[in-house]
Design a protein around this motif. Structure first.
Motif, short mmCIF file in Angstrom:
data_model
loop_
_atom_site.label_atom_id
_atom_site.label_comp_id
_atom_site.label_asym_id
_atom_site.label_seq_id
_atom_site.Cartn_x
_atom_site.Cartn_y
_atom_site.Cartn_z
N LEU A 137 0.84 -1.20 0.00
CA LEU A 137 0.00 0.00 0.00
C LEU A 137 0.87 1.24 0.00
N LEU A 138 1.90 1.23 0.86
CA LEU A 138 2.81 2.37 0.96
C LEU A 138 3.51 2.59 -0.38
N LEU A 139 4.00 1.49 -0.96
CA LEU A 139 4.76 1.58 -2.20
C LEU A 139 3.88 2.10 -3.34
N SER A 140 2.66 1.55 -3.44
CA SER A 140 1.82 1.96 -4.56
C SER A 140 1.34 3.39 -4.37
N THR A 141 1.12 3.82 -3.12
CA THR A 141 0.75 5.22 -2.89
C THR A 141 1.89 6.14 -3.33
N GLY A 142 3.11 5.75 -2.97
CA GLY A 142 4.26 6.57 -3.37
C GLY A 142 4.43 6.60 -4.87
N LEU A 143 4.28 5.45 -5.51
CA LEU A 143 4.48 5.36 -6.96
C LEU A 143 3.44 6.19 -7.71
N ARG A 144 2.21 6.21 -7.14
CA ARG A 144 1.16 6.94 -7.85
C ARG A 144 1.34 8.44 -7.75
N LEU A 151 9.42 9.42 -12.80
CA LEU A 151 9.99 8.10 -12.56
C LEU A 151 11.12 7.84 -13.55
N GLY A 152 10.88 8.21 -14.82
CA GLY A 152 11.91 8.06 -15.83
C GLY A 152 13.13 8.88 -15.50
N LEU A 153 12.88 10.11 -15.07
CA LEU A 153 13.98 11.01 -14.70
C LEU A 153 14.80 10.42 -13.57
N VAL A 154 14.11 9.92 -12.53
CA VAL A 154 14.80 9.35 -11.38
C VAL A 154 15.62 8.15 -11.82
N LEU A 155 15.03 7.29 -12.66
CA LEU A 155 15.75 6.10 -13.12
C LEU A 155 16.98 6.48 -13.94
N ILE A 156 16.81 7.48 -14.81
CA ILE A 156 17.95 7.91 -15.64
C ILE A 156 19.07 8.41 -14.75
N LEU A 157 18.70 9.28 -13.78
CA LEU A 157 19.73 9.87 -12.94
C LEU A 157 20.42 8.81 -12.09
N LEU A 182 10.70 -0.39 -17.79
CA LEU A 182 10.52 -0.42 -16.33
C LEU A 182 9.72 0.80 -15.87
N THR A 183 10.00 1.96 -16.47
CA THR A 183 9.25 3.17 -16.11
C THR A 183 7.77 2.96 -16.34
N LEU A 184 7.44 2.45 -17.53
CA LEU A 184 6.03 2.21 -17.84
C LEU A 184 5.47 1.14 -16.93
N ALA A 185 6.24 0.06 -16.71
CA ALA A 185 5.72 -1.10 -15.99
C ALA A 185 5.45 -0.78 -14.53
N LEU A 186 6.32 0.02 -13.90
CA LEU A 186 6.12 0.30 -12.48
C LEU A 186 4.82 1.05 -12.25
N VAL A 252 4.82 10.09 -23.23
CA VAL A 252 5.77 10.75 -22.33
C VAL A 252 7.09 9.98 -22.27
N VAL A 253 6.98 8.67 -22.02
CA VAL A 253 8.19 7.89 -21.77
C VAL A 253 9.07 7.81 -23.02
N GLU A 254 8.44 7.66 -24.18
CA GLU A 254 9.24 7.62 -25.41
C GLU A 254 9.99 8.92 -25.62
N SER A 255 9.33 10.03 -25.28
CA SER A 255 10.01 11.31 -25.45
C SER A 255 11.16 11.45 -24.46
N VAL A 256 10.94 10.98 -23.23
CA VAL A 256 11.99 11.11 -22.22
C VAL A 256 13.20 10.27 -22.60
N PHE A 257 12.95 9.05 -23.09
CA PHE A 257 14.05 8.13 -23.38
C PHE A 257 14.49 8.14 -24.84
N GLY A 258 13.94 9.04 -25.63
CA GLY A 258 14.32 9.10 -27.03
C GLY A 258 14.03 7.81 -27.78
N TRP A 259 12.90 7.19 -27.49
CA TRP A 259 12.53 5.93 -28.14
C TRP A 259 11.83 6.28 -29.45
#
Lengths: 310, 272
Positions: A137-144, A151-157, A182-186, A252-259
Motif C-alpha cells: 500500500l505504501l509503495l503503490s501510494t508513493g508510486l502513484r 519516474l523516468g527522470l529518477v531512473l535515468i539519474l 521499467l518506467t512504464l511497468a512500475l 511521455v516515456v518515449e520522449s523522455v528516453f528518445g525511443w
C-alpha cells in the motif's frame, strides 16, 4: 445498441476530432500553404507564382473553410495523409516504422507489469493486513504520486548517470529496453497490484470460497479452482483502463528516453508543427485505443458470461 | 467498474490519511502564494554571476542555470499549475454535476444522448486530447484548462448521474415530493449530501491528473514555453546541471511529489 456499433461510433468521433483539430492547425500555420505544396510538387527551383495559383485553386486553399475542411477529412478517410513536412517521407511509411517500435516497448512494459503487479497483489490479498499488504500500500501510494516522466527522470539519474549501468536513451539493443519499459511497468504494476489485492481479498472473504475450504480443498487447490478466475475479471477490466495509461505513458516515456516510437513521433510532430504527421500519429493512437477497448470487452464477456463485469 | 475498497485501513486511519493529504496540499498552496513575500525579486530577474549558486539571503532556495531565484520560480510554477488545476476541475465539476443531475432527473432521450457523448469522449486518451488542443489554441494555459475540463467532466457526470438516479426513486425523495417540496429542496436535502463527499474525491483526483498532465507536457517540451516558470519545464531545464546543482533540480521534483501525494491521499482509497 450493440457494443460493436458503439465502438465504431467512438472510432468515428476520434477521426472527426483529429481531423478538425489538425485542419485548424494547418490553417493557422504561418506562411503560404499553397506555396509549400507547390514547391513540394514541382521542386523548389521550378515553382513560380502561376504554379502556386494553380495549386491554390485546385485545393481550394484560399477559399471558404468548409469545402476545404470536407476535402481534408475526405483525404484522411482515404488514409491519404500526404508527406511529412519535416522529413519529406510519406506519413504512412513513417508511422508503420514507428508503430513497430512502440508496440515492442508497450508489449515488454505490459508483460513486465503483469509479472510484477498481479502476483504481488494476489499474495497480499490472500493475507489482508499482513506486512506485505501494508508495504505494498505504501509503495503503490508513493508510486502513484510519481508521474511517469518523473519516474523516468529518477531512473535515468540513478541507474544511467550515477551508476552507469544502462544507457539513458536510444534504441536497438536489449539494454535499451530496460529503463523505458521499467518506467512504464512500475506505473502500471502499482495499479494492477491494488486491483488484484482488493479483488483477491473480496474473493477470499466470499461464502463460496469458505465453502470450498469447508469441503476440504487445500489452499492452492481452492485458489486455482475458485479464486483465480474470479480475480481475473476485474484485473482484465483494469487492463483495459490501463491502456489509457499505456498510451499516455508511451507519449511521455518515449520522449523522455528518445525511443523512436509513435508517441515520440507525435510530440516531435507537434513541436515541429508537422501537421500531416500529427494527423497520422494521433489518428493511429486514438484508433488503436478504441480497438484494444473493443478487444477487452470481448475478452471480459468470454471470461464472465454473466455480463455483470460492467 | 466496481471496486471493492474495504481496505486495510480502518475508518479512523483513512480519515487521518485524508487529513494528512489535505495538510500537504494546503502547505504547498500556502508556499506558492507566500513565496513572493518570503523573499524579494521576481521569477524572471537574473543575476548571471550567481548562476547555479547556493542559497543566500536574496534567494533562500538558491539560483537556477540563468541566475534566477529558485524560490520565485518555484512559487510561480506552483501557482500556475494549481490555478490551471483549479479552473479545470471547477469547470468540469460545474458542467459534470449539472448535466448529471439533468440526465438523472429527465431521463429519456436527453439521458441517452449525454451518456453516449460522455462514453465516446472516453475514446481519446486524455493526454492526447489536451496535447492536440494545446497545439491548436495559442494560449497554452487556457488550452490546458479547457482540455483538462473536457476530459475531467465525464467522471463528475457519471458519478452524479449514477448516484442521483438511485436516490430520486428512493422513498425519502418520494415522501418529500408528496409533501409538496420543490426540486431545489430535494436537491439540497436529499441529493447534495450524498453527492458532495464523492465530488471531493473526484475533484482531488482530477486536480492530481491536471497537475501531472501539465508537468508531463512541459517536460517533453510541448507544454508551457520558456521562460514561463512551470514545474516540468524547470526540471528539463535543470537536468543538464544535475551534477553541479542537484538541489535545484530536486526542488521542483519534490514540490510536484508533495502536491500529488497530498491530492492522492485526499482522494482516499480510490484506485482509478
Amino acid at each position: 445498441m450493440t457494443a460493436a456499433v458503439f465502438r465504431l461510433l467512438q472510432a468515428l468521433l476520434v477521426a472527426l476530432f483529429v481531423g478538425v483539430t489538425t485542419f485548424v492547425m494547418m490553417r493557422s500555420l504561418p506562411g503560404d500553404m499553397a506555396w509549400r505544396i507547390a514547391a513540394h510538387r514541382y521542386g523548389y527551383d521550378l515553382v513560380d507564382a502561376d504554379a502556386v495559383r494553380l495549386v491554390r485553386e485546385e485545393l481550394a486553399l484560399g477559399g471558404p473553410a468548409l469545402p476545404a475542411l470536407l476535402q481534408w477529412l475526405g483525404d484522411m478517410v482515404r488514409l491519404e495523409f500526404g508527406t511529412s513536412l519535416v522529413s519529406g517521407a510519406p506519413v504512412v511509411d513513417e508511422i508503420s516504422h514507428q508503430l513497430g517500435a512502440s508496440l515492442q516497448l508497450a508489449a515488454v512494459a505490459l508483460l513486465l507489469s503483469l509479472l510484477l503487479g498481479p502476483p504481488l497483489g494476489i499474495t497480499a490479498g490472500l493475507r489482508p493486513g499482513g506486512s506485505l499488504d501494508r508495504g505494498l500500500l505504501l509503495l503503490s501510494t508513493g508510486l502513484r504520486a510519481l508521474p511517469q516522466f518523473l519516474l523516468g527522470l529518477v531512473l535515468i539519474l540513478l541507474v544511467s548517470v550515477e551508476l552507469g549501468w544502462l544507457p539513458a536513451a536510444g534504441y536497438g539493443t536489449g539494454a535499451h529496453f530496460v529503463l523505458p519499459a521499467l518506467t512504464l511497468a512500475l506505473g502500471l504494476a502499482a495499479l494492477s497490484a491494488r486491483i488484484a489485492r482488493d479483488a483477491t481479498a473480496a474473493v477470499a472473504a466470499s461464502p463460496y470460497y469458505a465453502f470450498a475450504r469447508q469441503k476440504g480443498l487445500g489452499d492452492s487447490q481452492v485458489f486455482w479452482r475458485h479464486g483465480l478466475r474470479n480475480v481475473s475479471v476485474p484485473l482484465l477490466t483494469c487492463l483495459g483502463l490501463q491502456f489509457v495509461t499505456l498510451v499516455e505513458g508511451v507519449v511521455v516515456v518515449e520522449s523522455v528516453f528518445g525511443w523512436p516510437g509513435i508517441g515520440h513521433g507525435l510530440v516531435h510532430a507537434i513541436f515541429g508543427r508537422d501537421v500531416p504527421m500529427v494527423q497520422g500519429t494521433a489518428l493511429v493512437m486514438g484508433l488503436a485505443f478504441v480497438l484494444v477497448n473493443a478487444l477487452i470487452d470481448a475478452a471480459v464477456r468470454r471470461l464472465d458470461p454473466r455480463g455483470a463485469a460492467g | 467498474m466496481k471496486l471493492v475498497t474495504e481496505g486495510l485501513l480502518s475508518e479512523r486511519g483513512r480519515r487521518r490519511s485524508r487529513r494528512f493529504g489535505a495538510v500537504l496540499v494546503l502547505t504547498v498552496v500556502l508556499f506558492a502564494w507566500l513565496a513572493p513575500w518570503l523573499a524579494p525579486g521576481d521569477p524572471f530577474g537574473q543575476a548571471l554571476l550567481k548562476a547555479l549558486g547556493p542559497p543566500d539571503a536574496a534567494a533562500p532556495f538558491g539560483y537556477d542555470h540563468l541566475g534566477r531565484s529558485m524560490i520565485q520560480r518555484l512559487g510561480a510554477a506552483l501557482r500556475l499549475s494549481l490555478l490551471i488545476a483549479f479552473f479545470a476541475v471547477a469547470a468540469a465539476a460545474i458542467f459534470g454535476v449539472t448535466l448529471g443531475l439533468l440526465a438523472a432527473a429527465r431521463g429519456g432521450r436527453l439521458d441517452r444522448v449525454l451518456v453516449l457523448l460522455s462514453d465516446s469522449l472516453l475514446a481519446l486518451p486524455g493526454l492526447l486530447l489536451v496535447l492536440i488542443l494545446a497545439a491548436v489554441v495559442p494560449d497554452k494555459a487556457l488550452a490546458f484548462a479547457a482540455g483538462l475540463a473536457l476530459v475531467l467532466w465525464i467522471e463528475f457526470f457519471r458519478l452524479t448521474r449514477a448516484t442521483c438516479r438511485g436516490l430520486l426513486t428512493s422513498p425519502g425523495v418520494q415522501a418529500s415530493r408528496l409533501l409538496g417540496f420543490g426540486s431545489i429542496y430535494v436537491f439540497r436535502r436529499h441529493l447534495w449530501p450524498e453527492v458532495a463527499p464523492l465530488l471531493l474525491t473526484t475533484a482531488a483526483f482530477g486536480a492530481a491528473t491536471a497537475i501531472m498532465t501539465v508537468a508531463s507536457l512541459g517536460f517533453v517540451s510541448v507544454g508551457m514555453q520558456a521562460p514561463t516558470p512551470e514545474l516540468g519545464l524547470m526540471m528539463v531545464e535543470l537536468m543538464p546541471y544535475w551534477r553541479e546543482a542537484p538541489l535545484a533540480l530536486l526542488q521542483p521534483v519534490f514540490a510536484i511529489f508533495l502536491v500529488l501525494l497530498g491530492l492522492n491521499l485526499m482522494a482516499g482509497g480510490r484506485t482509478i
